[in-house]
Design an enzyme around this catalytic site. Sequence first.
Site, PDB file in Angstrom:
ATOM      1  N   CYS A 297       0.831  -1.205   0.000  1.00 52.98           N
ATOM      2  CA  CYS A 297       0.000   0.000   0.000  1.00 52.98           C
ATOM      3  C   CYS A 297       0.864   1.253   0.000  1.00 52.98           C
ATOM      4  CB  CYS A 297      -0.946  -0.008   1.204  1.00 52.98           C
ATOM      5  SG  CYS A 297      -0.130  -0.176   2.803  1.00 52.98           S
ATOM      6  N   HIS A 324       1.746   5.209   9.685  1.00 51.95           N
ATOM      7  CA  HIS A 324       0.890   4.126   9.187  1.00 51.95           C
ATOM      8  C   HIS A 324      -0.100   3.661  10.257  1.00 51.95           C
ATOM      9  CE1 HIS A 324      -0.334   0.445   7.172  1.00 51.95           C
ATOM     10  NE2 HIS A 324       0.387   0.770   6.124  1.00 51.95           N
TER      11      HIS A 324
END
Length: 488
Positions: A297, A324
């Site tokens: 991602c 994150h």
Amino acid sequence: MSDCDSEATEARGLFKDWKEREALAESMIPMIGKLNRERNVGVYMYGRNLVNRSVLSIMKAHRFVRQVEENELSEFESFPVLEAICKLELGPVHIDLGTLTNKYMRDDRGLSVDQFVKEELADAEGAGTPLPEPKDVVIYGFGRIGRLVARLLIDKAGSGDVLRLRAIVLRKGKADNDLVKRASLLRRDSVHGAFKGTIRVDEETNTLICNGNEIKVIYANSPQEVDYTAHGIHDAIVVDSTGVWRDEDGLSQHLESKGASKVLLTAPGKGDIKNIVYGINNGDITEQDKILSAASCTTNAIVPVLKAMMDKYGVEHGHVETVHAYTNDQNLIDNYHKGERRGRAAALNMVLTETGAAKAVAKALPELKGKLTGNAIRVPTPNVSMAILNLNLGQETTKDELNEYMRDVALHSPLRQQIDYTNSPEVVSSDFVGSRRACVFDSIATIVDGKNAVLYCWYDNEFGYSCQVVRCLEDMAGVRYKLFPLQD
């Protein structure tokens, strides 16, 4: 007329305008639905999907354009363009209604809406289906990414899309009602909300019927146990979302299953496996490729922006810091973990950890090999992350110039599916849940000092990444939709 009377008249006028635009948006819904259902035409508003959207969602998509375009855009302008689109015999294509409408508003040739739209979409009329017959898809593993990819494929199937989700493979849980529990996880999601549609469970045949799509649930402990042909599945692409196998030897096990022909990994691939960031190096996909990776991602979030920076300014070197959201790999409370620091409670701590995204960039952009460093901080939020790019550019620029360039990239370049743009000073992470782009460029936060630039990029590390996975999946299957209007 008194000031109060004047204000009341203005308020009535504003409300009347709202109701008229609301009525137009409501009228758009069956038109967009028919285009999608009968002709497999996807309709968008500057990259925002308008298919199966509510009245207010369509109005908000129009409102978004005012943030990023010089022109105002309302339903009064876009509705006649949509009407003109519906008059054409279109094939399976994607049409950006917002871009097309703005292009018409700027056209000074005096053409009628019908004339202009027919001219712009001339190559879309009579376009054939991307594939002669639907392609079977199997999802192996049913965690966060597996379920979101399933939602996307089911949603696309409503238009007669050429990718068909035929089966989900997973290990059976300990509960007797395992299938019901799996269906419940697909139906309800604490981050992404309820499934859009209906799900029926057939425990006798181990089948989920999702919006009319029959999806077989196959229980297996390894790929070798599965015979897809026994379920009428042939030449399938297997989307491995387990993360258990990341090299060619491990992923090749899927190819030993009868009925499987290719594998797409939803994690960074190791060794010589091609790591594909859709929009950047998907041109490297060939018919001969049996195993591919959709990278991570974070890699998907940063590579499009880095490519844009390289094309315009050049990149000498840089550092990527990822803030994150926590993931299932971390512990809910303090407990043993083989990784450093990840054993500490995910929802209570910022956890400094490493990321391979900076090194992985080189697999998609070889020119940046050895030029980037990276680190990551896991933070107590369940979804949406941020990548901070601290770059030394090849030439000097200014904040305004760089932001204007990125606005143009996000709206008008081939990277418009990957990069979104925001200029709001009030946005926070939760505002980007459900974003379909690989990243959203935050122009307000940009810092530029000569050749030094610090760029802030939000990304839905679950849904935005899943959209990139599906784009890779379509490319592997040979599905390529033209996006109109075509670029100049």
